[in-house]
Design an enzyme around this catalytic site. Structure first.
Site, mmCIF file in Angstrom:
data_model
loop_
_atom_site.group_PDB
_atom_site.id
_atom_site.type_symbol
_atom_site.label_atom_id
_atom_site.label_comp_id
_atom_site.label_asym_id
_atom_site.label_seq_id
_atom_site.Cartn_x
_atom_site.Cartn_y
_atom_site.Cartn_z
ATOM 1 N N GLY A 19 -24.621 -32.503 -14.825
ATOM 2 C CA GLY A 19 -23.590 -32.029 -15.697
ATOM 3 C C GLY A 19 -22.781 -30.919 -14.958
ATOM 4 N N SER A 66 -24.902 -20.399 -11.974
ATOM 5 C CA SER A 66 -24.368 -21.535 -12.541
ATOM 6 C C SER A 66 -25.656 -22.375 -12.826
ATOM 7 C CB SER A 66 -23.571 -22.176 -11.572
ATOM 8 O OG SER A 66 -22.757 -21.302 -11.107
ATOM 9 N N GLY A 105 -26.391 -26.788 -14.281
ATOM 10 C CA GLY A 105 -26.057 -28.189 -14.572
ATOM 11 C C GLY A 105 -27.296 -29.012 -14.329
ATOM 12 N N LEU A 154 -30.420 -24.741 -11.890
ATOM 13 C CA LEU A 154 -29.613 -23.628 -11.910
ATOM 14 C C LEU A 154 -29.577 -23.198 -10.334
ATOM 15 C CD1 LEU A 154 -31.677 -20.869 -11.508
ATOM 16 C CD2 LEU A 154 -32.310 -21.505 -13.714
ATOM 17 N N CYS A 197 -16.798 -23.233 -10.776
ATOM 18 C CA CYS A 197 -17.121 -24.134 -11.880
ATOM 19 C C CYS A 197 -15.998 -24.676 -12.735
ATOM 20 C CB CYS A 197 -18.140 -23.377 -12.833
ATOM 21 S SG CYS A 197 -19.507 -22.997 -12.193
#
Length: 219
Positions: free
Chosen positions: A74, A141, A143, A155, A172
C-alpha cells in the site's frame, strides 16, 4: 518471533525472501518473522501508483544507478538507500485484536520508542501512516501488503544524515513533506547497528504489549 538481519540486499532478492517466508508462516511451518535490512538505491511505487510524484525520467534514473520497482504494498511512492533501516514483518494478522489499525499502531510505536532512545521526539499524524518529527518532517514511511492473512513489506526508518535520494520524488505523494533522519535530528551520526539493536527490543515490546492487552481484554 524470529528476527533476521539480511544486511545490504537488493530489493528483488529481499522480496523473494519475504514471499518464501510468507508461505511458511501462513502454512504454520514458521513463526512470525521480521527481516531487518538496507537496500541499494531504489525508488518503489505502491500498488495504486505514485509515478506522478517521480521527478526524474527513467533515463536519468539509469544514469544515476537508481532502480525503480512496482510493488504490491500500500501507499504511494518512496525510496530506499544505504543508511535507512528497512523492517519487513512477515506477520500473521488473522484474528489479531485491533486488526490492521492496531498492526500499524504497533509498528509506529516501535519506531517512536527507537527514536526516543536516541533523543528524538516523534509523533503520529492522523491519516498519514508512518512516524513524523512534526507536521512536515517525516522520519519513517510505512506500507504493507497482505496475503492469506499474513503481512509483508513494512517500514523504512531513516537513520543516516544523507536523505538526498528523496529529492527525486514527492515524499509519499504528500505535498510539503520533507525527509529527516535520526542522525539529522539528534545532531550526531547514529550507528546503524545501534539502531537495529534498539529497534529489535522496541518491536518485540510493542507487539508483546498488544498481545498482553488482548489477553487482558478477553478475561
Amino acid at each position: 518471533m524470529k528476527i533476521i538481519d539480511l544486511g545490504l540486499i537488493g530489493y528483488k532478492d529481499a522480496e523473494a525472501l519475504q514471499l518464501k517466508a510468507l508461505d511458511a508462516v501462513s502454512g504454520g511451518e514458521q513463526e512470525n518473522t521480521v527481516f531487518l535490512l538496507e537496500h541499494p538505491n531504489v525508488i518503489t511505487l505502491g500498488r495504486l501508483g505514485g509515478s506522478e510524484n517521480l521527478h526524474l525520467d527513467p533515463e536519468e534514473l539509469q544514469i544515476r544507478g537508481i532502480d525503480m520497482v512496482q510493488t504490491t504494498r500500500g501507499g504511494n511512492i518512496t525510496c530506499h538507500f544505504p543508511g535507512q533501516l528497512v523492517a519487513y514483518p512477515i506477520w500473521r494478522v488473522e484474528k489479531r485484536p485491533g486488526g490492521m489499525r492496531q498492526f500499524f499502531h504497533d509498528m509506529e510505536q516501535a519506531v517512536i520508542d527507537t527514536c526516543a532512545h536516541f533523543g528524538v521526539e516523534t509523533i503520529r499524524r492522523p491519516k498519514h501512516p508512518g512516524v513524523w518529527v512534526n507536521e512536515t518532517r517525516k522520519i519513517c514511511s510505512m506500507g504493507i501488503g497482505v496475503r492469506r492473512w499474513v503481512t509483508y513489506h513494512g517500514l523504512a526508518l531513516n537513520v543516516a544524515r544523507d536523505t538526498s535520494l528523496f529529492d527525486a520524488i514527492t515524499l509519499c505523494g504528500i505535498q510539503g513533506a520533507v525527509p529527516t533522519s535520526i542522525s539529522a535530528e539528534a545532531g550526531r551520526d547514529i550507528d546503524m547497528e545501534d539502531v537495529k539493536h534498539v529497534f529489535k527490543r522496541a518491536f518485540a515490546k510493542a507487539f508483546a504489549n498488544s498481545a498482553v492487552a488482548a489477553d487482558q481484554a478477553a478475561e
